[in-house]
Design a protein around this motif. Structure first.
Motif, PDB file in Angstrom:
ATOM      1  N   ARG A 103       0.830  -1.370  -0.108  1.00 27.81           N
ATOM      2  CA  ARG A 103       0.213   0.272   0.115  1.00 27.81           C
ATOM      3  C   ARG A 103       0.710   1.024  -0.120  1.00 27.81           C
ATOM      4  O   ARG A 103       0.702   1.961  -0.738  1.00 27.81           O
ATOM      5  N   ARG A 104       1.822   1.263   1.073  1.00 30.29           N
ATOM      6  CA  ARG A 104       2.484   2.504   0.593  1.00 30.29           C
ATOM      7  C   ARG A 104       3.351   3.105   0.006  1.00 30.29           C
ATOM      8  O   ARG A 104       3.770   3.571  -0.562  1.00 30.29           O
ATOM      9  N   SER A 107       1.810   3.715  -2.620  1.00 31.38           N
ATOM     10  CA  SER A 107       0.741   5.616  -2.367  1.00 31.38           C
ATOM     11  C   SER A 107       1.758   6.581  -3.310  1.00 31.38           C
ATOM     12  O   SER A 107       1.927   7.067  -3.269  1.00 31.38           O
ATOM     13  N   ARG A 108       3.083   5.628  -3.335  1.00 37.32           N
ATOM     14  CA  ARG A 108       3.998   6.751  -4.058  1.00 37.32           C
ATOM     15  C   ARG A 108       5.320   6.114  -5.940  1.00 37.32           C
ATOM     16  O   ARG A 108       5.719   7.162  -5.607  1.00 37.32           O
TER      17      ARG A 108
END
Length: 158
Positions: A103-104, A107-108
């Motif tokens: 997820r992280r 997100s970037r």
């Protein structure tokens, strides 16, 4: 240390500020070949990481008064290579689930060359450092302020 998306760079910056020491962003030292592989969604192997780890060890040695290194250091052999360069090196292992890491990283997207499809390969390579000396394992989902405080306190007693 830890897998992609665990928060190494964010916590590293906070620690460098709190401890008034330089931050060494490990990703900035990858050779172009490594970056190209990661951009293409190809996991790095031990040979890809070897020269990079040597470079990071030299960079750490350039800061005899201390520095914060944000680096995956997924395997014990990688950590041992860094310890050979700086024998009193300590590691903070940022623990995160595969789902949270994906997820992280997703997100970037567009901000970093690391592809989210590589997260699984990071977990496959990860050797938990829990039984190694001078390692603090922390829950990477805790607040940045809480993590910073915990690591700063630990760094002052170890």
């Amino acid at each position: 240390m830890g897998v992609a998306g665990c928060g190494k760079s964010v916590l590293g910056a906070a620690l460098a500020d709190a401890l008034a020491c330089p931050l060494i962003e490990g990703d900035a030292f990858h050779p172009a070949e490594n970056v190209a592989k990661m951009r293409a969604g190809i996991p790095l192997d031990d040979a890809d990481r070897s020269g990079w780890l040597t470079t990071l060890g030299v960079e750490l040695q350039r800061h005899p008064d201390g520095a914060i290194l944000a680096c995956s250091a997924l395997k014990r052999a990688y950590r041992d290579k860094l310890r050979a360069a700086v024998p009193d090196l300590r590691f903070v292992h940022l623990e995160v689930t595969p789902e949270e890491a994906r997820r992280r990283v997703a997100s970037r997207a567009g901000e970093h060359y690391f592809q989210s499809n590589l997260v699984s390969s990071q977990f496959e390579a990860l050797e938990n450092p829990q039984d190694e000396p001078c390692v603090l394992s922390v829950d990477a989902t805790r607040s940045l302020a809480s993590l910073t405080q915990q690591v700063v306190q630990w760094s002052r007693v170890t």
